[in-house]
Scaffold this active site. Structure first.
Site, PDB file in Angstrom:
ATOM      1  N   GLY A   1       0.832  -1.203   0.000  1.00  0.00           N
ATOM      2  CA  GLY A   1       0.000   0.000   0.000  1.00  0.00           C
ATOM      3  C   GLY A   1       0.862   1.245   0.000  1.00  0.00           C
ATOM      4  O   GLY A   1       2.022   1.225  -0.442  1.00  0.00           O
TER       5      GLY A   1
ATOM      6  N   PRO B   1       3.031   4.597   1.318  1.00  0.00           N
ATOM      7  CA  PRO B   1       4.039   4.824   2.381  1.00  0.00           C
ATOM      8  C   PRO B   1       3.402   5.353   3.665  1.00  0.00           C
ATOM      9  O   PRO B   1       3.821   4.965   4.760  1.00  0.00           O
ATOM     10  CB  PRO B   1       4.984   5.861   1.748  1.00  0.00           C
TER      11      PRO B   1
ATOM     12  N   VAL C   1       0.421   4.741   5.013  1.00  0.00           N
ATOM     13  CA  VAL C   1      -0.185   3.652   5.790  1.00  0.00           C
ATOM     14  C   VAL C   1       0.899   2.631   6.183  1.00  0.00           C
ATOM     15  O   VAL C   1       0.809   2.007   7.239  1.00  0.00           O
ATOM     16  CB  VAL C   1      -1.356   3.010   5.007  1.00  0.00           C
ATOM     17  N   GLY C   2       1.924   2.520   5.363  1.00  0.00           N
ATOM     18  CA  GLY C   2       3.042   1.633   5.712  1.00  0.00           C
ATOM     19  C   GLY C   2       3.625   1.995   7.078  1.00  0.00           C
ATOM     20  O   GLY C   2       3.978   1.119   7.880  1.00  0.00           O
TER      21      GLY C   2
ATOM     22  N   GLU D   1       5.559  -3.315   1.055  1.00  0.00           N
ATOM     23  CA  GLU D   1       5.661  -3.066  -0.384  1.00  0.00           C
ATOM     24  C   GLU D   1       4.922  -1.758  -0.640  1.00  0.00           C
ATOM     25  O   GLU D   1       3.690  -1.736  -0.684  1.00  0.00           O
ATOM     26  CB  GLU D   1       5.025  -4.222  -1.173  1.00  0.00           C
TER      27      GLU D   1
ATOM     28  N   CYS E   1       2.085   0.542  -8.953  1.00  0.00           N
ATOM     29  CA  CYS E   1       3.129   1.035  -8.039  1.00  0.00           C
ATOM     30  C   CYS E   1       4.438   1.325  -8.768  1.00  0.00           C
ATOM     31  O   CYS E   1       5.154   2.256  -8.409  1.00  0.00           O
ATOM     32  CB  CYS E   1       3.360   0.031  -6.929  1.00  0.00           C
TER      33      CYS E   1
END
Ligand code: NAD
Length: 490
Positions: A208, A210, A212-213, A230, A264
């Site tokens: 998802g 960055p 939310v990462g 990822e 992405c």
């Protein structure tokens, strides 16, 4: 582990609804015993599951065409090439190599461990959580699932809430193939993701954004769960004066406009050497017209162009175009958008100013800024001033330029005179670096992401350590000094 309720709560029938946290806990608890049992599963057993997963997916091809048409208006050819093919290929690769990947790796003894036998064991992590995005809802959910099964784990899958039709097909597939004590799919959005992240999974595999990462990594830190992230970012393209311009235009536009730019690793923006800039733009314009149509109406009617996933996403990308134009950017092609239809025309922009929103955020839609440059070092400097991207594309036939860009930049992957194909090679690690991700997917790298590399050392009849037990006599001290000095021989 809390004891499961006698009657487990029902999963929501509506794939846009959140899942009851009690059901999440129940599934998580049920998977504990399965995860233990899976530790002893053989390569043959895991490969059989992967075959069933691959075949079950391909048997649902027609249902998936329709589901993708509803969620993303994605052309069937793109469903084949970007959703079914990567998962089927990931499974094929794992089936072919799994027995070797699982084999303990012998390690030769070192000077200080002479007489021992050392091995690295590849053991399943245990219970894993896979959270997916909406842009490739099959590929990004089932690709990691292949690796997780290959490595012998129990898994809970949480797809994005924005692709309910595709999720319904995938949920049916998972339920048909697996007991939920081994692999379960739960529907839901942010709330469900956060409830899941509060559970002490052994590994979290997140695909998802960055932003939310960071949330996912923070939540995983509460349990010290390992993570694979990822993520995305602004992947640049450099086209220098030596490049095959037609090839560059064809490939860059293919990478950019497949799935309407919601990829992405899609090229985010292009730097072209000023001496070939006009010709490159012209080739891009011709390529766009040949692929999607020569009038606005023809482009909008093209069956080969996917849609934005929601009205809100279409408004965001349309807003990026309008903002750039309002700040002085030049429209080189396209520009139209219709949020109600989730439509954004394939758009080329020139002269985009640095303060335009599109210069700062991941575009993630069918809009490509193209900018001339004079000195390669300036471009390298600009790339290095940004967060490290997921991909970097260089079109150049000049070997020293290739070497310079390779050495002086960093990105998750690097692709020379090609576009997006670094993703497709099962023998290469796929992942980002820092802002674009942590860890890798695909092939043996995906297998390792879902495995614990456990060091195992077994004593032989003789052990060097016995020479150094207390009392520390002068002789033993001389021996320890000799041992340390011996390390200088190599
Ligand atoms: P997203 O980060 O908004 O959502 C991804 C998942 O996280 C969804 O399942 C969502 O429900 C969940 N989520 C959202 N907010 C959350 C929160 N606050 N807490 C916990 N979970 C939350 O990403 P997206 O919009 O679905 O996908 C687009 C992004 O994904 C882009 O940045 C793209 O580059 C990236 N992406 C990366 C890869 C890759 O392999 N590197 C592949 C596809 C997409």
């Amino acid at each position: 582990m809390t004891s499961p309720p006698a009657t487990p709560p029902k999963a929501p029938m509506d794939p846009t609804g959140d899942t009851d946290p009690q059901l999440l806990q129940h599934l998580f608890d049920r998977q504990a015993l399965t995860a233990l049992a899976l530790r002893s599963s053989t390569a043959r057993e895991r490969a059989a599951k992967l075959r069933r997963l691959r075949d079950g997916l391909l048997e649902r091809r027609e249902a998936l065409y329709q589901a993708f048409a509803a969620d993303l208006r994605k052309p069937p050819l793109e469903v084949e090439l970007t959703e079914l093919l990567p998962v089927a290929d990931e499974a094929r690769h794992a089936i072919a190599h799994l027995a070797r990947w699982m084999r303990p790796r012998r390690v030769r003894p070192t000077l200080t461990t002479l007489g021992t036998r050392a091995r690295v064991l590849y053991q399943p992590r245990g219970r894993c959580l896979i959270i997916g995005p909406w842009n490739y809802p099959v590929n990004t959910l089932l690709g990691p699932l292949v690796s997780a099964i290959a490595a012998g784990n129990a898994v809970i899958l949480k797809p994005s809430e924005f692709t309910p039709h595709v999720n319904a097909v995938v949920a049916e597939l998972v339920a048909a193939l697996f007991d939920s004590a081994e692999v379960a799919l739960v529907h839901g959005g942010v709330a469900t993701a956060q409830h899941l992240l509060a559970l002490p999974f052994d590994h979290v595999f997140f695909t998802g954004s960055p932003a939310v990462g960071k949330v996912v990594m923070g939540a995983a830190a509460q349990h010290l769960a390992s993570v694979t992230l990822e993520l995305g970012g602004k992947s640049p393209v450099i086209v220098d004066a030596s490049a095959d311009l037609r090839r560059a235009a064809e490939l860059v536009l293919w990478g950019k406009f497949t799935n309407a730019g919601q990829t992405c690793v899609a090229p985010d923006h292009v730097y072209v050497h000023r001496s070939v800039h006009a010709r490159f733009v012209q080739l891009c314009q011709e390529t766009l017209a040949a692929r999607y149509g020569r009038t606005d109406a023809a482009v909008q009617a093209s069956p080969d162009l996917a849609r934005m996933v929601t009205r809100r996403h279409a408004e965001r990308v349309g807003g990026l175009i309008d903002d750039a134009l309002a700040r002085g950017a030049t429209l080189l092609a396209g520009g139209g958008h219709d949020a109600a239809q989730r439509y954004v025309a394939p758009t080329l922009l020139g002269n985009v100013p640095g303060d335009a929103r599109i210069s700062g955020e991941e575009i993630f839609g069918p809009v490509l800024p193209i900018e001339p440059y004079d000195a390669l070092q300036d471009v390298i400097g600009r790339i290095n001033a940004q967060p490290k991207p997921l991909a970097l594309y260089l079109f150049s036939r000049h070997r020293p330029t290739q070497a310079l860009v390779t050495a002086q930049t960093s990105s998750g992957g690097l692709c020379l005179n090609h576009c997006v194909q670094q993703y497709a090679h099962g023998g290469l690690p796929f992942g980002g670096v820092n802002h674009s991700g942590i860890g890798n997917a695909h092939g043996v790298y995906g297998f390792k992401a879902f495995s614990h590399e456990r060091a195992c050392l077994a004593a032989g009849p003789f052990t060097v350590v016995r020479l150094f037990f207390a009392p520390y006599t002068a002789l033993r001290h001389r021996l320890s000094t000799a041992l340390v000095n011996a390390l200088r021989w190599v």
